[in-house]
Scaffold this motif. Structure first.
Motif, PDB file in Angstrom:
ATOM      1  N   ARG A 109       0.846  -1.189   0.000  1.00  0.00           N
ATOM      2  CA  ARG A 109       0.000   0.000   0.000  1.00  0.00           C
ATOM      3  C   ARG A 109       0.885   1.244   0.000  1.00  0.00           C
ATOM      4  NH1 ARG A 109      -4.597   0.299   4.407  1.00  0.00           N
ATOM      5  NH2 ARG A 109      -5.437  -1.267   2.970  1.00  0.00           N
ATOM      6  N   VAL A 110       0.585   2.174  -0.918  1.00  0.00           N
ATOM      7  CA  VAL A 110       1.338   3.422  -1.019  1.00  0.00           C
ATOM      8  C   VAL A 110       0.392   4.591  -0.784  1.00  0.00           C
ATOM      9  CG1 VAL A 110       2.869   4.826  -2.443  1.00  0.00           C
ATOM     10  CG2 VAL A 110       2.826   2.333  -2.764  1.00  0.00           C
ATOM     11  N   MET A 111       0.732   5.432   0.189  1.00  0.00           N
ATOM     12  CA  MET A 111       0.003   6.670   0.438  1.00  0.00           C
ATOM     13  C   MET A 111       1.038   7.774   0.631  1.00  0.00           C
ATOM     14  SD  MET A 111      -2.965   5.274   3.057  1.00  0.00           S
ATOM     15  CE  MET A 111      -3.915   6.788   3.022  1.00  0.00           C
ATOM     16  N   ASP A 173       0.817  -5.604   4.066  1.00  0.00           N
ATOM     17  CA  ASP A 173       2.046  -6.257   4.524  1.00  0.00           C
ATOM     18  C   ASP A 173       3.232  -5.301   4.408  1.00  0.00           C
ATOM     19  OD1 ASP A 173       0.917  -8.943   4.976  1.00  0.00           O
ATOM     20  OD2 ASP A 173       0.612  -8.920   2.801  1.00  0.00           O
ATOM     21  N   VAL A 174       3.170  -4.441   3.390  1.00  0.00           N
ATOM     22  CA  VAL A 174       4.212  -3.438   3.177  1.00  0.00           C
ATOM     23  C   VAL A 174       3.526  -2.087   3.020  1.00  0.00           C
ATOM     24  CG1 VAL A 174       6.155  -2.701   1.765  1.00  0.00           C
ATOM     25  CG2 VAL A 174       5.657  -5.140   2.006  1.00  0.00           C
ATOM     26  N   PHE A 175       3.828  -1.152   3.930  1.00  0.00           N
ATOM     27  CA  PHE A 175       3.232   0.175   3.854  1.00  0.00           C
ATOM     28  C   PHE A 175       4.320   1.177   3.492  1.00  0.00           C
ATOM     29  CE2 PHE A 175       1.931   4.287   5.560  1.00  0.00           C
ATOM     30  CZ  PHE A 175       0.697   4.420   4.931  1.00  0.00           C
ATOM     31  N   ILE A 176       4.068   1.966   2.437  1.00  0.00           N
ATOM     32  CA  ILE A 176       5.061   2.897   1.904  1.00  0.00           C
ATOM     33  C   ILE A 176       4.463   4.297   1.888  1.00  0.00           C
ATOM     34  CG2 ILE A 176       6.535   3.427  -0.079  1.00  0.00           C
ATOM     35  CD1 ILE A 176       5.916   0.409  -0.931  1.00  0.00           C
ATOM     36  N   MET A 177       5.229   5.278   2.358  1.00  0.00           N
ATOM     37  CA  MET A 177       4.758   6.653   2.355  1.00  0.00           C
ATOM     38  C   MET A 177       5.948   7.609   2.225  1.00  0.00           C
ATOM     39  SD  MET A 177       3.837   7.391   6.393  1.00  0.00           S
ATOM     40  CE  MET A 177       4.215   9.163   6.362  1.00  0.00           C
ATOM     41  N   ILE A 182      11.874  12.019   5.774  1.00  0.00           N
ATOM     42  CA  ILE A 182      12.862  11.230   6.518  1.00  0.00           C
ATOM     43  C   ILE A 182      12.896   9.812   5.968  1.00  0.00           C
ATOM     44  CG2 ILE A 182      13.551  10.338   8.775  1.00  0.00           C
ATOM     45  CD1 ILE A 182      12.094  12.711  10.021  1.00  0.00           C
ATOM     46  N   PRO A 183      13.949   9.437   5.219  1.00  0.00           N
ATOM     47  CA  PRO A 183      14.021   8.068   4.691  1.00  0.00           C
ATOM     48  C   PRO A 183      14.260   7.079   5.825  1.00  0.00           C
ATOM     49  CG  PRO A 183      16.045   9.266   4.215  1.00  0.00           C
ATOM     50  CD  PRO A 183      15.110  10.248   4.824  1.00  0.00           C
ATOM     51  N   TYR A 198       7.590  -1.295   6.929  1.00  0.00           N
ATOM     52  CA  TYR A 198       7.268   0.123   6.765  1.00  0.00           C
ATOM     53  C   TYR A 198       8.453   0.788   6.081  1.00  0.00           C
ATOM     54  CZ  TYR A 198       7.189   5.081   8.056  1.00  0.00           C
ATOM     55  OH  TYR A 198       7.252   6.454   8.025  1.00  0.00           O
ATOM     56  N   VAL A 199       8.171   1.549   5.023  1.00  0.00           N
ATOM     57  CA  VAL A 199       9.229   2.270   4.315  1.00  0.00           C
ATOM     58  C   VAL A 199       8.779   3.702   4.065  1.00  0.00           C
ATOM     59  CG1 VAL A 199      10.563   2.465   2.187  1.00  0.00           C
ATOM     60  CG2 VAL A 199      10.168   0.214   3.196  1.00  0.00           C
ATOM     61  N   ASN A 200       9.631   4.651   4.422  1.00  0.00           N
ATOM     62  CA  ASN A 200       9.410   6.042   4.046  1.00  0.00           C
ATOM     63  C   ASN A 200      10.448   6.390   2.988  1.00  0.00           C
ATOM     64  OD1 ASN A 200       9.599   9.043   4.059  1.00  0.00           O
ATOM     65  ND2 ASN A 200       8.060   8.834   5.666  1.00  0.00           N
ATOM     66  N   THR A 201       9.987   6.853   1.839  1.00  0.00           N
ATOM     67  CA  THR A 201      10.874   7.066   0.696  1.00  0.00           C
ATOM     68  C   THR A 201      11.734   8.325   0.806  1.00  0.00           C
ATOM     69  OG1 THR A 201       8.978   8.066  -0.438  1.00  0.00           O
ATOM     70  CG2 THR A 201       9.479   5.789  -0.941  1.00  0.00           C
ATOM     71  N   GLY A 202      11.528   9.117   1.851  1.00  0.00           N
ATOM     72  CA  GLY A 202      12.365  10.309   2.022  1.00  0.00           C
ATOM     73  C   GLY A 202      11.941  11.445   1.120  1.00  0.00           C
TER      74      GLY A 202
END
Length: 231
Positions: A109-111, A173-177, A182-183, A198-202
């Motif tokens: 999921r990408v928000m 399962d994978v949340f991206i924002m 902040i990466p 959880y991943v923040n793309t920076g």
């Protein structure tokens, strides 16, 4: 093309048109990084300030269009005026508030992430006024005020904020924002013994980071210019 061969590139918080946007590096990164789908995870164009577009801005937009790859545009708070185009495809770009897909048996999921803010940052008119003054200060002082403000805001509750966001997105399962500039990446095993990520793309104001999804994994990377190429 099967799942294994399909590569997704995710970038956010480019803030095109703002004083601190790294548009030259963006142009080169798009040429250097291999991908089959581009996910723009919000705050791509800095409409909320007083954007000043350059030839590099145009070159970047032309570069992603010329690739001929699918483009998903997840709307952020700085480009929230694009909400009217949500769920529509214009010029090959699909506009969404949330992008979800299955990959290697996991739900991604990408928000953008502004949806989880509270307080004055949710007041659109007030933030428009604040952002205009912020833009003037950044150009006058030649300072990345936006990143500084985010760091001050999250300093005391960074980890708590992540868990709050994940609690509201249990289905993924994978949340991206993006949004926070902040990466970061967090991996853990939940109560059902499922691996969660959880991943923040920076951003492309300070960090010049991006995420790549390929071969069943997501990786957070920092872009470094190749010295043998000119922009």
């Amino acid at each position: 093309m099967n799942d294994k061969d399909y590569i997704r590139l995710i970038i956010s918080d480019l803030h095109l048109g703002s004083f601190n946007s790294k548009e030259d590096s963006l142009c080169q990164m798009i040429d250097d990084v291999e991908f089959d789908e581009l996910i723009l995870a919000g705050d791509i164009i800095d409409f909320i300030k007083v954007p000043t577009f350059t030839k590099k801005t145009a070159r970047f937009i032309k570069s992603i269009r010329d690739k001929g790859k699918p483009i998903i545009y997840v709307i952020g708070n700085h480009d929230i005026n694009l909400t009217e185009f949500e769920n529509e495809t214009i010029g090959g770009i699909k506009f969404l508030s949330k992008y979800q897909f299955n990959y290697y048996g996991r739900t991604y999921r990408v928000m953008h992430g502004h949806q989880f803010d509270t307080g004055i940052v949710t007041w659109r008119f007030s933030m428009k006024i604040v952002s205009i003054f912020q833009d003037l200060l950044e150009r006058w002082l030649r300072w990345d005020m936006a990143s500084w403000l985010v760091r001050q805001k999250l300093k005391k509750r960074k980890l708590r904020r992540i868990w709050d966001i994940l609690k509201w997105n249990k289905e993924a399962d994978v949340f991206i924002m993006g949004h926070t500039h902040i990466p970061e990446a967090v991996i853990w095993i939940d109560e059902n013994e499922k691996i969660k990520t959880y991943v923040n793309t920076g951003d492309w104001v300070e960090h010049q980071t991006y995420a790549i999804i390929k071969n069943g994994q997501i990786r957070l990377k920092k872009y470094a210019k190749k010295l043998d190429k000119q922009v």
